[in-house]
Design an enzyme around this catalytic site. Structure first.
Site, PDB file in Angstrom:
ATOM      1  N   TYR B 282       0.851  -1.198   0.000  1.00  0.00           N
ATOM      2  CA  TYR B 282       0.000   0.000   0.000  1.00  0.00           C
ATOM      3  C   TYR B 282       0.883   1.243   0.000  1.00  0.00           C
ATOM      4  CZ  TYR B 282      -3.670   3.249   1.277  1.00  0.00           C
ATOM      5  OH  TYR B 282      -4.557   4.290   1.287  1.00  0.00           O
ATOM      6  N   TYR B 332      -5.210   4.917  -7.788  1.00  0.00           N
ATOM      7  CA  TYR B 332      -5.424   4.772  -6.340  1.00  0.00           C
ATOM      8  C   TYR B 332      -6.816   4.238  -6.045  1.00  0.00           C
ATOM      9  CZ  TYR B 332      -5.939   5.819  -1.406  1.00  0.00           C
ATOM     10  OH  TYR B 332      -6.163   5.711  -0.062  1.00  0.00           O
TER      11      TYR B 332
END
Lengths: 135, 386
Positions: B282, B332
């Site tokens: 992440y 994203y």
């Protein structure tokens, strides 16, 4: 002059904190069971979950734990302020808080730099605790 | 704890149109991702009997995305359902809860969805995340930049290390036709010339904001074998959520949630960092990648500067990280980006960027995936194998 920057959102829980700021006192909740001084404001102590607390006065002295310099105005009211410093201040009594460091060139701020609180009376009701290099 | 290792599998991935896609609701991206995941798995709509979702940030005027509205519009009747908001850790948390549900018979096929019109919609990504707006602290960038500055102080890393991460991920994105930066390289000069946003972060350190969505489907290992794609098994899983308010946090510069979450996942999987072929981490910011990999034990405090080199992380390297371009250079989607990429790589469906001979890297057997949310306040880990 009208103050156009975003103001803190005051609610039933944090109202006393901002009331003390208005009288230029930095106070935080101290658990009367375990003695932990907590921030941000909460109805329970994150160390012992006690709901008993008193608003203890703080010295307003501390050191820079971390800092950043804003080069972008995310809100139009900050256009005239960039570059400005946002920091985490390690207060002598234990808790840390976020605030601005003023009266300091952006290239001069350092981690562990000693700072002290002052109050910026931005509106009639709101005084923001801000920090500058300790005398 | 009963061993969950290899009992559940991910059998379908749903992509949507992505990037800048004006005129679409967040709901529409959830739906498009979910129906594509169901189709990708080769399932019939009526097979799907579980639904987990991560709600988008509420945007004014946008239809509310709630699990029942999703199942209603997908035409599925589910017997296991929840909305989950663990921020950027959600994708991993959803997969874990879906795994337990299918293993214990609460559902056979659980669709897990995310979608958001984050770029074109009316949502406010620039709002304060943990308070502090009265001091001009806007956006998630404030908290992470404060964390990163502290990391520079404690670990001796900083832009010279973060540029390696940004450049390596851009090189992966250059191979991904879905990526925002497909065929658009980033040089060292480009990194340093990238606009300073909140010092120490430049634009190149900060993830994209994207319209679109992702979804995936979890079922049992046995059912997975009957489906059309190569199965991707959930070998290990973990979570740790430090939660602490930003100024009080000691995890800004480690030990972050990655430490406990990663150790739990490695223990369940029965493997070590040496067994990992690639990492899908992440990456809301470059520093998050550094701190997460350190938390997982790939290197120790102070070693990041020497470990994190673009030639190792990029195509052709011995330590591939964020092989779609990640959230810095692909798109994203709140942690669904790294998870979807791990599945595609393990299936062998990653095209030009496929790990193995195509990119002169190791053939991937095991990939670790991280999720992370708030300002390092939530963390999830998945270890996936084929």
């Amino acid at each position: 002059m009208v103050y156009e920057k975003p103001l803190p959102v005051i609610n039933e829980d944090n109202a006393p904190y901002w009331e003390y700021c208005r009288s230029h006192e930095l106070r935080m909740q101290k658990c009367t069971d375990c003695g932990y001084v907590r921030f941000p404001v909460s109805i329970v102590c994150p160390k012992c979950n006690s709901m008993a607390a008193e608003w203890t006065p703080l010295s307003g002295k501390g050191r820079v734990y971390s800092y950043v310099v804003y080069h972008m105005a995310y809100h139009p009211s900050y256009k005239g302020d960039i570059p400005y410093i946002v920091a985490i201040i390690q207060l002598d009594e234990g808790p840390r808080m976020e605030s601005n460091i003023t009266d300091c060139k952006t290239e001069d701020v350092r981690i562990d730099m000693p700072v002290e609180v002052y109050f910026d009376d931005v509106t009639e009701d709101i005084s923001l605790p801000k920090f500058r290099p300790a005398a | 704890m009963e061993n969950i290792k290899d009992k559940a599998a991910i059998v379908g991935v749903g992509y949507t149109v992505q990037g800048k896609v004006p005129g679409r609701s967040s709901m529409s991206f959830h739906l498009e991702a979910a129906r594509n995941a169901i189709a990708d798995a080769g399932l019939k709509i009526e097979d799907v009997d579980g639904l987990l979702m991560q709600p988008p940030m509420a945007a004014m005027g946008d239809p509310m995305v709630a699990p029942a509205y999703l199942s209603q519009q997908l035409g599925i009747r589910v017997r296991f359902m929840a909305a989950h908001d663990d921020w950027g850790a959600s994708a991993g948390c959803l997969a874990q809860h879906a795994a337990w549900a299918v293993v214990h018979g609460m559902a056979n096929y659980v669709v897990c969805t995310y979608g958001e019109n984050a770029l074109s919609g009316a949502g406010e990504y620039g709002n304060a995340l943990n308070g502090g707006i009265e001091y001009g602290m806007f956006g998630a960038v404030a908290g992470y930049a404060l964390a990163a500055r502290r990391g520079m102080h404690e670990f001796g890393t900083g832009p010279e290390t973060w540029k390696e991460i940004a450049i390596a991920q851009r090189r992966w994105a250059n191979l991904n036709p879905n990526a925002r930066y497909y065929q658009q390289p980033m040089t060292v000069e480009d990194y340093y010339n990238s606009r300073m946003i909140v010092d120490p972060f430049r634009r190149a350190d900060i993830c994209l904001v994207s319209d679109g969505g992702r979804a995936f489907i979890v079922t049992t290992a046995e059912r997975a074998r009957d489906l059309r794609h190569r199965s991707v098994f959930i070998m290990g899983m973990g979570q740790d959520h430090p939660s602490t308010n930003v100024p009080q946090a000691t995890h800004l510069a480690g030990p972050s949630g990655a430490v406990v979450s990663g150790a739990t996942a490695f223990k369940i999987a029965g493997i070590t960092t040496d067994d990992i072929d690639a990492c899908e981490i992440y990456d809301c910011f470059t520093y998050t990648v550094e701190l997460t990999l350190m938390g997982y034990g790939f290197f120790g405090p102070g070693e990041g500067k020497d470990f994190l080199k673009a030639e190792r992380l990029a195509p052709g390297g011995d330590f591939p990280v964020n092989t779609s371009g990640g959230q810095l250079s692909e798109a994203y989607f709140q942690g669904f980006t790294p998870l979807a990429e791990a599945i595609m790589q393990l299936r062998g469906d990653a095209g030009e960027r496929q790990l193995g001979p195509v990119t002169n890297t190791r053939e991937p057997e095991i990939i670790i995936v991280s999720g992370n949310g708030g300002v390092l306040q939530t963390h999830s880990t998945l270890i996936l194998r084929r």
